[in-house]
Design a protein around this motif. Structure first.
Motif, PDB file in Angstrom:
ATOM      1  N   LEU A  16     -22.207 -30.857  -1.397  1.00  0.00           N
ATOM      2  CA  LEU A  16     -21.347 -30.825  -2.429  1.00  0.00           C
ATOM      3  C   LEU A  16     -21.941 -30.781  -3.719  1.00  0.00           C
ATOM      4  O   LEU A  16     -21.496 -30.434  -4.688  1.00  0.00           O
ATOM      5  N   LEU A  17     -23.505 -30.921  -3.710  1.00  0.00           N
ATOM      6  CA  LEU A  17     -24.094 -30.369  -5.077  1.00  0.00           C
ATOM      7  C   LEU A  17     -24.121 -28.830  -5.398  1.00  0.00           C
ATOM      8  O   LEU A  17     -24.697 -28.551  -6.443  1.00  0.00           O
ATOM      9  N   TYR A  18     -23.539 -28.048  -4.536  1.00  0.00           N
ATOM     10  CA  TYR A  18     -23.639 -26.450  -4.865  1.00  0.00           C
ATOM     11  C   TYR A  18     -22.693 -26.394  -6.047  1.00  0.00           C
ATOM     12  O   TYR A  18     -21.441 -26.678  -5.811  1.00  0.00           O
ATOM     13  N   PRO A  19     -23.409 -25.806  -7.210  1.00  0.00           N
ATOM     14  CA  PRO A  19     -22.397 -25.922  -8.473  1.00  0.00           C
ATOM     15  C   PRO A  19     -21.608 -24.743  -8.650  1.00  0.00           C
ATOM     16  O   PRO A  19     -21.450 -23.855  -9.390  1.00  0.00           O
ATOM     17  N   LYS A  20     -20.553 -24.377  -7.363  1.00  0.00           N
ATOM     18  CA  LYS A  20     -19.702 -23.552  -7.644  1.00  0.00           C
ATOM     19  C   LYS A  20     -18.675 -23.454  -9.059  1.00  0.00           C
ATOM     20  O   LYS A  20     -18.685 -22.285  -9.849  1.00  0.00           O
ATOM     21  N   PHE A  21     -18.178 -24.668  -9.322  1.00  0.00           N
ATOM     22  CA  PHE A  21     -17.398 -24.634 -10.551  1.00  0.00           C
ATOM     23  C   PHE A  21     -18.309 -24.274 -11.754  1.00  0.00           C
ATOM     24  O   PHE A  21     -17.888 -23.468 -12.819  1.00  0.00           O
ATOM     25  N   THR A  22     -19.362 -24.918 -11.781  1.00  0.00           N
ATOM     26  CA  THR A  22     -20.340 -24.537 -12.965  1.00  0.00           C
ATOM     27  C   THR A  22     -20.620 -22.996 -13.113  1.00  0.00           C
ATOM     28  O   THR A  22     -20.698 -22.627 -14.064  1.00  0.00           O
ATOM     29  N   GLN A  23     -20.789 -22.309 -11.789  1.00  0.00           N
ATOM     30  CA  GLN A  23     -21.087 -21.073 -11.822  1.00  0.00           C
ATOM     31  C   GLN A  23     -20.061 -20.289 -12.485  1.00  0.00           C
ATOM     32  O   GLN A  23     -20.114 -19.324 -13.314  1.00  0.00           O
ATOM     33  N   TYR A  24     -18.729 -20.565 -12.136  1.00  0.00           N
ATOM     34  CA  TYR A  24     -17.870 -20.010 -12.519  1.00  0.00           C
ATOM     35  C   TYR A  24     -17.530 -20.111 -14.199  1.00  0.00           C
ATOM     36  O   TYR A  24     -17.124 -19.075 -15.002  1.00  0.00           O
ATOM     37  N   VAL A  25     -17.725 -21.044 -14.698  1.00  0.00           N
ATOM     38  CA  VAL A  25     -17.756 -21.430 -16.110  1.00  0.00           C
ATOM     39  C   VAL A  25     -18.726 -20.729 -16.986  1.00  0.00           C
ATOM     40  O   VAL A  25     -18.333 -19.877 -17.712  1.00  0.00           O
ATOM     41  N   PHE A  26     -20.011 -20.856 -16.383  1.00  0.00           N
ATOM     42  CA  PHE A  26     -21.123 -20.354 -17.171  1.00  0.00           C
ATOM     43  C   PHE A  26     -21.344 -18.698 -17.044  1.00  0.00           C
ATOM     44  O   PHE A  26     -21.921 -18.060 -17.996  1.00  0.00           O
ATOM     45  N   PHE A  27     -21.194 -18.486 -15.819  1.00  0.00           N
ATOM     46  CA  PHE A  27     -21.668 -16.991 -15.429  1.00  0.00           C
ATOM     47  C   PHE A  27     -20.586 -16.000 -15.144  1.00  0.00           C
ATOM     48  O   PHE A  27     -20.722 -14.761 -15.070  1.00  0.00           O
TER      49      PHE A  27
END
Length: 141
Positions: free
Chosen positions: A83-94
């Motif tokens: 669950l801690l894999y930051p997929k959403f954060t990756q999409y938002v920032f990268f």
């Protein structure tokens, strides 16, 4: 392209809310991981103690039965770690070419996935605790 020109002030506030909300779920996940690790250490410690000091109580069947709670608790740990894999954060920032609607859609998908996996992790942990208590009572009698 500049972030400020791509998103309105309101959209930036909403994205920040989404990130903070998912961070809260990550904090809950971290608590589940710590609880699962503590309970797993307790279960393994008790089993090791019983193997060392009461080997007459533990046969092959009892050792195989203790794998049920251990596996359940390990499932809780592994699913929480995933669950801690930051997929959403990756999409938002990268992923710079995402529109606000796409980001919002990804947030809702991520929220649904994280919520269901958190429930599964907690259920795995609870099942592991209950099955270990049952195993311990079975071995003690």
């Amino acid at each position: 392209m500049n972030e400020k020109s791509r998103f309105s002030e309101d959209e930036i506030l909403q994205v920040n809310f989404m990130l903070n909300h998912l961070k809260t779920l990550d904090d809950k996940t971290d608590i589940i991981i710590k609880a699962s690790n503590g309970i797993l250490a307790l279960v393994v410690g008790i089993v090791a103690f019983m193997i060392a000091f009461a080997p007459h109580k533990l046969g092959t069947v009892e050792i195989l039965l203790v794998l049920v709670p251990i596996t359940s608790i390990l499932f809780s740990v592994v699913s929480s770690l995933l669950l801690l894999y930051p997929k959403f954060t990756q999409y938002v920032f990268f992923e710079k070419k995402r529109s606000f609607n796409e980001i919002e859609h990804l947030y809702h998908l991520s929220l649904r996935k994280k919520s269901s996996w958190i429930k599964l992790s907690v259920l795995g942990l609870i099942f592991g605790i209950i099955s270990f208590i049952g195993w311990f009572i079975y071995v003690s009698i």
